[in-house]
Structure formats: structure tokens, C-alpha cells
Design an enzyme around this catalytic site. Structure first.
Site, mmCIF file in Angstrom:
data_model
loop_
_atom_site.group_PDB
_atom_site.id
_atom_site.type_symbol
_atom_site.label_atom_id
_atom_site.label_comp_id
_atom_site.label_asym_id
_atom_site.label_seq_id
_atom_site.Cartn_x
_atom_site.Cartn_y
_atom_site.Cartn_z
ATOM 1 N N ALA A 44 74.877 -46.159 -22.896
ATOM 2 C CA ALA A 44 76.239 -46.251 -23.338
ATOM 3 C C ALA A 44 77.105 -46.408 -22.343
ATOM 4 C CB ALA A 44 76.611 -44.954 -24.276
ATOM 5 N N ASN A 45 78.557 -46.027 -22.183
ATOM 6 C CA ASN A 45 79.163 -46.099 -20.944
ATOM 7 C C ASN A 45 80.428 -45.267 -21.313
ATOM 8 O OD1 ASN A 45 81.674 -47.434 -22.515
ATOM 9 N ND2 ASN A 45 80.046 -49.055 -22.963
#
Ligand code: C5P
Length: 212
Positions: free
Chosen positions: A17-18
Site C-alpha cells: 500500500a502507500n
């Protein structure tokens, strides 16, 4: 409206993810609804509450986000603020991957570009397609070609060099880029960026209506 990060599963307990918080995208969805637009927000997992008066579709992955966007068409306006993971795991593991050896190799596959897909010329393209470009340096010179490459009408070059101030924070500094050129907006709250953008969208449709 797309917002938030996407999560791409590696195995049942891990994902790629980020740091996207969804704050900017959710604020724009909220402002669109306040201005009277019938608004659908397709969002990855965030801590943000669902905005009032907005139809919210919760997704995890880029592929789910694209599908949800497609089912939300037709639309007059598409705004893509989601920080979509560029990659997903080619073959996610059914069981939890065990620690064996000192290294682990993951094979990745490119995710679909949602903005580019929505902005593609043809029947059903929203009349106004807006993207974001988060950059840490040379924001304008990197964002401008993205507007052309992705065929979107407007792009907001997003200066994320302030680190946690922008990714997760409440402030933002954007450069608004369209066919006429670039406007650098002063640093302001994400809510105000949303308001300024939606005001501009409303003015755009107003002037189109007046030309008729
Ligand atoms: O290429 P880059 O990731 O910098 O482009 C950012 C813009 O493209 C944002 O508007 C983002 O929402 C959109 N995007 C997308 N799908 C992807 C990658 C980016 O919609 N897979």
C-alpha cells in the site's frame, strides 16, 4: 471521485500500500456534493469518515476500484485523487508466507491506470476528467506531460516534498494545470483546495452552458 490508497494482498495477512490518507479526495467529494453534484466516491481503505450526501463505494484493490468506477458511469466529471498502487502481486499466496532464508522475491504485475482508462477518448468519456500528480521535485514539469499522456483535461500537480505535511496532513500545495497553462496555488488546507477546485468545476460548466 477516487480517493485513498489501494491495498494489494501479498498473502492473507500482508499487503502493498502507500501513505495516502484520502483526506484530499474525500474533501473534494464532500465539496462536490455541497455544490449540488450527484457524487459517487470510490475509496480505498482510509481513516476518513464517509462524507455526508455522497454515495460511497469501499474497495481494496486497484482492480476493484476500476470496476467500481466503471459501474458508476455515466458521469459528467471524473476526479481521480486515489494513490492507486502501480503494482499488484502476480500470484498472491493462499497461506501466510513463512520466513525462510534471508531474502524473499515478489513478482509484481502492473495495475490498470484508472484515470487513463476513464479519460480515454470515446463514447461515455466524462466531459471533464481531472487527475492529480504527486511529485517530490519539479512538480510542474513532471505533472504537465502526465496530463497529456493520460488524456485528462486538468491535472493538479501535488507537491509532496513536505513529507508528512501532505501525505496524511491537512495542508496541500498544488499547481493547477490545464490547456491554458499553470496556476500555482498557495499552500492551503485540503478543504480549501477542494473548495477552489469545485468552484472552478462549477464555473467551467456554467461557461459551457452560457456558450450554448
Ligand atoms: O502516474 P501517476 O501515478 O503519477 O498518476 C497519478 C494520477 O493517476 C492520479 O490522478 C491517480 O489517481 C491516477 N492513477 C490511477 N490509476 C493508477 C495510477 C494512477 O487512476 N493505476
Amino acid at each position: 471521485m477516487t480517493s485513498g490508497p489501494t491495498q494489494e494482498a501479498i498473502d492473507p495477512v500482508r499487503y502493498i500500500a502507500n501513505r495516502s490518507s484520502g483526506k484530499q479526495g474525500h474533501a473534494i467529494a464532500s465539496a462536490l456534493a455541497k455544490f449540488g453534484a450527484d457524487t459517487t466516491l470510490v475509496t480505498g481503505p482510509t481513516q476518513e469518515p464517509d462524507p455526508t450526501g455522497v454515495n460511497v463505494i469501499h474497495v481494496e484493490t486497484a482492480e476493484q476500484m476500476l470496476e467500481a468506477c466503471k459501474t458508476s458511469l455515466p458521469a459528467d466529471i471524473a476526479v481521480c485523487a486515489a494513490a492507486v498502487s502501480d503494482w499488484r502481486i502476480r500470484k498472491k499466496s493462499k497461506g501466510k508466507i513463512k520466513k525462510k532464508g534471508d531474502t524473499l522475491s515478489l513478482s509484481l504485475k502492473k495495475n490498470p491506470d484508472i484515470l487513463k482508462t476513464l479519460a480515454k477518448k470515446g463514447n461515455g468519456r466524462p466531459r471533464l476528467v481531472i487527475g492529480f500528480a504527486a511529485e517530490t521535485s519539479d512538480v510542474i514539469s513532471k505533472a504537465s506531460p502526465k496530463r497529456i499522456e493520460k488524456n485528462c483535461d486538468w491535472i493538479l500537480g501535488n507537491d509532496v516534498s513536505m513529507g508528512s505535511n501532505t501525505f496524511g496532513g491537512n495542508q496541500n500545495r498544488v499547481h493547477f494545470i490545464n490547456n491554458d497553462g499553470t496556476e500555482s496555488w498557495p499552500e492551503m488546507s485540503k478543504k480549501n483546495v477542494a473548495y477552489e477546485l469545485v468552484k472552478r468545476i462549477a464555473d467551467h460548466f456554467q461557461s459551457l452552458a452560457e456558450k450554448k
